[in-house]
Design a protein around this motif. Structure first.
Motif, PDB file in Angstrom:
ATOM      1  N   GLU A 225       0.820  -1.215   0.000  1.00  0.00           N
ATOM      2  CA  GLU A 225       0.000   0.000   0.000  1.00  0.00           C
ATOM      3  C   GLU A 225       0.853   1.264   0.000  1.00  0.00           C
ATOM      4  O   GLU A 225       0.409   2.319   0.451  1.00  0.00           O
ATOM      5  N   GLU A 226       2.052   1.147  -0.518  1.00  0.00           N
ATOM      6  CA  GLU A 226       2.885   2.349  -0.683  1.00  0.00           C
ATOM      7  C   GLU A 226       2.529   2.947  -2.038  1.00  0.00           C
ATOM      8  O   GLU A 226       2.949   2.482  -3.080  1.00  0.00           O
ATOM      9  N   LYS A 227       1.682   4.010  -2.047  1.00  0.00           N
ATOM     10  CA  LYS A 227       1.148   4.555  -3.302  1.00  0.00           C
ATOM     11  C   LYS A 227       1.701   5.950  -3.559  1.00  0.00           C
ATOM     12  O   LYS A 227       2.056   6.679  -2.648  1.00  0.00           O
ATOM     13  N   TYR A 228       1.761   6.268  -4.834  1.00  0.00           N
ATOM     14  CA  TYR A 228       2.202   7.601  -5.257  1.00  0.00           C
ATOM     15  C   TYR A 228       1.018   8.316  -5.896  1.00  0.00           C
ATOM     16  O   TYR A 228       0.222   7.703  -6.598  1.00  0.00           O
ATOM     17  N   ASP A 229       0.911   9.632  -5.621  1.00  0.00           N
ATOM     18  CA  ASP A 229      -0.120  10.431  -6.284  1.00  0.00           C
ATOM     19  C   ASP A 229       0.349  10.780  -7.683  1.00  0.00           C
ATOM     20  O   ASP A 229       1.550  10.968  -7.933  1.00  0.00           O
ATOM     21  N   SER A 230      -0.599  10.894  -8.591  1.00  0.00           N
ATOM     22  CA  SER A 230      -0.249  11.256  -9.963  1.00  0.00           C
ATOM     23  C   SER A 230      -0.092  12.765 -10.075  1.00  0.00           C
ATOM     24  O   SER A 230      -0.846  13.538  -9.458  1.00  0.00           O
ATOM     25  N   GLU A 231       0.877  13.183 -10.857  1.00  0.00           N
ATOM     26  CA  GLU A 231       1.088  14.614 -11.103  1.00  0.00           C
ATOM     27  C   GLU A 231       0.324  15.075 -12.335  1.00  0.00           C
ATOM     28  O   GLU A 231       0.428  16.236 -12.740  1.00  0.00           O
ATOM     29  N   LEU A 232      -0.407  14.152 -12.952  1.00  0.00           N
ATOM     30  CA  LEU A 232      -1.176  14.489 -14.150  1.00  0.00           C
ATOM     31  C   LEU A 232      -2.665  14.563 -13.823  1.00  0.00           C
ATOM     32  O   LEU A 232      -3.166  13.820 -12.973  1.00  0.00           O
ATOM     33  N   SER A 233      -3.348  15.427 -14.517  1.00  0.00           N
ATOM     34  CA  SER A 233      -4.798  15.499 -14.390  1.00  0.00           C
ATOM     35  C   SER A 233      -5.414  14.356 -15.185  1.00  0.00           C
ATOM     36  O   SER A 233      -4.732  13.680 -15.967  1.00  0.00           O
ATOM     37  N   GLU A 234      -6.712  14.157 -14.982  1.00  0.00           N
ATOM     38  CA  GLU A 234      -7.385  13.087 -15.706  1.00  0.00           C
ATOM     39  C   GLU A 234      -7.355  13.337 -17.206  1.00  0.00           C
ATOM     40  O   GLU A 234      -7.221  12.405 -18.002  1.00  0.00           O
ATOM     41  N   LYS A 235      -7.479  14.631 -17.589  1.00  0.00           N
ATOM     42  CA  LYS A 235      -7.433  14.956 -19.028  1.00  0.00           C
ATOM     43  C   LYS A 235      -6.043  14.672 -19.595  1.00  0.00           C
ATOM     44  O   LYS A 235      -5.900  14.122 -20.690  1.00  0.00           O
ATOM     45  N   GLU A 236      -5.000  15.023 -18.815  1.00  0.00           N
ATOM     46  CA  GLU A 236      -3.637  14.761 -19.283  1.00  0.00           C
ATOM     47  C   GLU A 236      -3.386  13.248 -19.423  1.00  0.00           C
ATOM     48  O   GLU A 236      -2.730  12.796 -20.364  1.00  0.00           O
ATOM     49  N   LYS A 237      -3.936  12.493 -18.507  1.00  0.00           N
ATOM     50  CA  LYS A 237      -3.791  11.035 -18.592  1.00  0.00           C
ATOM     51  C   LYS A 237      -4.448  10.490 -19.858  1.00  0.00           C
ATOM     52  O   LYS A 237      -3.892   9.626 -20.550  1.00  0.00           O
ATOM     53  N   GLN A 238      -5.643  11.021 -20.163  1.00  0.00           N
ATOM     54  CA  GLN A 238      -6.342  10.549 -21.358  1.00  0.00           C
ATOM     55  C   GLN A 238      -5.596  10.943 -22.623  1.00  0.00           C
ATOM     56  O   GLN A 238      -5.479  10.166 -23.563  1.00  0.00           O
ATOM     57  N   ASP A 239      -5.064  12.181 -22.628  1.00  0.00           N
ATOM     58  CA  ASP A 239      -4.280  12.622 -23.786  1.00  0.00           C
ATOM     59  C   ASP A 239      -3.038  11.740 -23.963  1.00  0.00           C
ATOM     60  O   ASP A 239      -2.701  11.336 -25.083  1.00  0.00           O
ATOM     61  N   LEU A 240      -2.364  11.480 -22.852  1.00  0.00           N
ATOM     62  CA  LEU A 240      -1.161  10.636 -22.885  1.00  0.00           C
ATOM     63  C   LEU A 240      -1.501   9.248 -23.436  1.00  0.00           C
ATOM     64  O   LEU A 240      -0.773   8.705 -24.282  1.00  0.00           O
ATOM     65  N   LYS A 241      -2.617   8.721 -22.968  1.00  0.00           N
ATOM     66  CA  LYS A 241      -3.051   7.397 -23.423  1.00  0.00           C
ATOM     67  C   LYS A 241      -3.318   7.399 -24.928  1.00  0.00           C
ATOM     68  O   LYS A 241      -2.912   6.481 -25.650  1.00  0.00           O
ATOM     69  N   ASN A 242      -3.967   8.461 -25.406  1.00  0.00           N
ATOM     70  CA  ASN A 242      -4.264   8.564 -26.837  1.00  0.00           C
ATOM     71  C   ASN A 242      -2.988   8.659 -27.660  1.00  0.00           C
ATOM     72  O   ASN A 242      -2.881   8.058 -28.737  1.00  0.00           O
ATOM     73  N   PHE A 243      -2.009   9.430 -27.180  1.00  0.00           N
ATOM     74  CA  PHE A 243      -0.743   9.593 -27.911  1.00  0.00           C
ATOM     75  C   PHE A 243      -0.008   8.247 -28.045  1.00  0.00           C
ATOM     76  O   PHE A 243       0.560   7.937 -29.095  1.00  0.00           O
ATOM     77  N   ILE A 244      -0.046   7.481 -26.969  1.00  0.00           N
ATOM     78  CA  ILE A 244       0.739   6.222 -26.943  1.00  0.00           C
ATOM     79  C   ILE A 244       0.023   5.102 -27.690  1.00  0.00           C
ATOM     80  O   ILE A 244       0.657   4.274 -28.350  1.00  0.00           O
ATOM     81  N   GLU A 245      -1.325   5.089 -27.630  1.00  0.00           N
ATOM     82  CA  GLU A 245      -2.085   4.005 -28.247  1.00  0.00           C
ATOM     83  C   GLU A 245      -1.853   3.896 -29.744  1.00  0.00           C
ATOM     84  O   GLU A 245      -1.993   2.821 -30.325  1.00  0.00           O
TER      85      GLU A 245
END
Length: 622
Positions: free
Chosen positions: A489-509
């Protein structure tokens, strides 16, 4: 005057020729076994003090096999008990009336019992008609006033029997071979068959030929057998050299010595002797060319021991000899019953006891042999529950540092450091130290211990062990990021917003086709972790390995459906990808990072490659 053999049907000979025996060559085994029985019976009667046998010299007792290629005959000659006219009528003219069976019953209550008498069904003699147009018997009983008898038959219920001029004690069988049996006139063919079936019969057997040019030794007959093989001896009488010499006598083409052996010897509730040898197996389960041989009273029966020996012990070599293993009438196939199951359990227990003793008495030596016997033990553990329950105490795991632990020892060592949030002890393992070097290194940097599980049966053993011990779970080091392998349960918070995550996912896919046809998972990991990681999640990898067993070479395209691309949303490279305004430049960054991720999984490189990849990824972020 012609007479009729006592049979219920005139079609008995076609049945014998076509259906009773699976191989024509069996005739030689049957006739030589009968001749051996005749000598064993004679010895038994002599031991009871028969006055007709007071001058008997046991060293002179033997069986001869003589090939006469010119006259197309094979002669099997013994100087054993012989037969009277009445015995020929009883044991030859009445099919399936076994003289051996009656002899055993007759002398069962005497002080002399010979367990080496071979015949039981009384059909062996008739196997000679599979290869012969005509069979002749010449026999003289040991009994003082008995007449010498001639018997002849041409493969029909008609036969000729008459008294002839006095002969020496014993029996001679003459086979006049048919046109389809020319192979049995060849000296080397008969030599090979005798050494297959009669190599350890308890009476000396000699082969000779009328054509002296064919004999291996022109000056004297060829001795076929070892009348007193090691498995019939008391283990106290045998040295290591005796066992090794016997192993190479059994398997003359084997150059390597066995690792160790087990001498079997039990006389209640069944009678069984034998020796099982452990060869070097390493990591393969090959189809065994040199298998365990089954004998009955020193007569070779088969090397197909299904039912008698559990599958996992079929990887061993050696000999099992038991008169209590039921065979079919032709002595070519086993018949399963409760005695066979008991014999199987006994052999399994003897093997587990031997391994347990080796482990307890000399663990260091046991561990030296371990890699060469491990796969046999694994096979036994996953297939035979009784063996599993015993072997769990001596099964040893090796770490990547070549240190050995039993399961309980290893659990004690890692209990505090490798327990996850569900209170399970996580046993990390690698299947290849070179391929998974970077993952192993990360685990060791965390203070974790990593096992080596690299046999083709490892995945099945893991499943079995997890079912057996609910406190443990196995996880391969490359199946996830290091923090998730043992999830505390050692978790890290994301530095990206949900929109940035979706954009990142689209770029990589866009790139997840062809060579990168993987599923994708975005994870909030440490900034120090790689931007991308290709893993096969533990559950999917186990399913893949189980499906792959027995299919040979793995198909890389098929394997890719199990791969998962983990994207570290906190890596600095992700910010750079999102901030890049040039679509061409952004694609170039992603492409190079993915290429480096694939490169880091290369099997042929090692430590230097990981340093190279880390440096290149660092350059991409600048």
């Amino acid at each position: 005057m012609d007479n009729k053999i006592s049979v219920t049907s005139d079609n008995i000979f076609p049945i014998i020729k076509r259906f009773l025996y699976s191989d024509q060559e069996i005739f030689l085994r049957e006739l030589v076994s009968n001749a051996t029985d005749a000598i064993v019976k004679l010895k038994t009667i002599a031991k009871l003090g028969n006055e007709n046998l007071e001058s008997l010299e046991e060293d002179d007792l033997k069986v001869g096999v003589l090939i006469d290629k010119k006259n197309r005959t094979i002669r099997i000659i013994d100087n054993g008990i012989g037969m009277t006219k009445e015995e020929v009528e009883k044991y030859i003219n009445q099919i399936a009336f076994s003289g051996a069976e009656e002899f055993i019953k007759k002398y069962n209550n005497t002080s002399i019992k010979d367990d080496r008498i071979i015949g039981h069904f009384g059909l062996g003699f008739y196997s000679s008609f599979m290869v012969s147009d005509k069979v002749v018997i010449l026999t003289q009983s040991y009994q003082k006033d008995a007449k010498s008898i001639f018997w002849s038959c041409e493969g029909s219920p008609n036969f000729v029997m008459k008294e002839v001029e006095k002969r020496d004690r014993g029996t001679e069988i003459i086979l006049f071979l048919n046109e389809g049996s020319n192979e049995f006139l060849e000296y080397n063919r008969i030599l090979k068959l005798l050494r297959k079936y009669c190599k350890f019969l308890p009476v000396s057997i000699y082969l000779s030929s009328e054509d002296k040019n064919e004999e291996k030794n022109n000056d004297k007959d060829t001795l076929i057998n070892n009348v007193n093989p090691s498995w019939k001896k008391n283990p106290i009488q045998l040295t290591d050299k005796n066992y090794l010499d016997f192993y190479h006598e059994l398997y003359p083409n084997q150059l390597e010595d066995p690792l160790f052996w087990i001498h079997l010897n039990i006389d209640h509730p069944f009678y069984l002797t034998g020796i099982l040898f452990f060869p070097k197996i390493e990591k393969r389960i090959d189809i065994q060319k040199d298998k365990i041989h089954l004998y009955q009273n020193q007569v070779y029966i088969t090397d197909n021991l299904e039912g008698i020996v559990p599958d996992f012990l079929s990887l061993l070599r050696g000999v099992i000899d038991s008169p209590d293993i039921p065979l079919n009438v032709s002595r070519s196939h086993l018949q399963s019953d409760i005695s066979v199951r008991n014999i199987s359990k006994y052999i399994t227990r003897k093997v587990s006891d031997k391994l347990d003793s080796m482990f307890k008495n000399n663990r260091e030596d046991f561990q030296k042999k371990w890699e060469n016997i491990k796969i046999i033990v694994e096979y036994g553990m996953i297939s035979v529950q009784n063996f599993f329950e015993k072997s769990i105490n001596f099964f040893v795991f090796s770490t990547v540092n070549d240190i050995y632990f039993t399961l309980e020892e290893f659990k004690r060592k890692v209990r505090e450091t490798q327990k996850n949030k569900d209170e399970k002890i996580v046993l990390l393992y690698s299947s290849d130290k070179e391929e998974q070097y970077s993952y192993i290194k990360k685990a060791k940097n965390k203070g974790y211990e990593v096992l080596i599980l690299n046999s083709p049966l490892s995945v099945h053993l893991i499943q079995k062990l997890e079912f057996y011990d609910k406190e443990i779970t196995f996880v391969r080091v490359d199946s996830d990021y290091i923090e998730k392998l043992i999830n505390k349960e050692e978790k890290y918070d994301s530095e990206l917003s949900e929109k940035e995550k979706q954009d990142l996912k689209n770029f990589i896919e866009i790139f997840l086709v062809d060579d990168y046809k993987f599923s994708m998972q975005l994870e909030n990991l440490s900034k120090k972790d790689y931007p991308f990681l290709i893993v096969v999640p533990e559950f999917l990898r186990r399913m893949k390995e189980m499906n792959a067993i027995g299919k040979g070479t793995e198909d890389e395209k098929e394997n890719k459906k199990y791969y998962q691309l983990i994207v570290n949303t906190n890596h600095i490279l992700m910010k750079k990808i999102l901030q890049e305004t040039s679509e061409e430049k952004r694609k170039e960054i992603i492409q190079e990072a993915l290429n480096l991720t694939l490169l880091s999984k290369n099997l042929l490189n090692g430590k230097n490659l990981n340093t190279f990849v880390s440096k290149k990824l660092e350059d991409l972020t600048l």
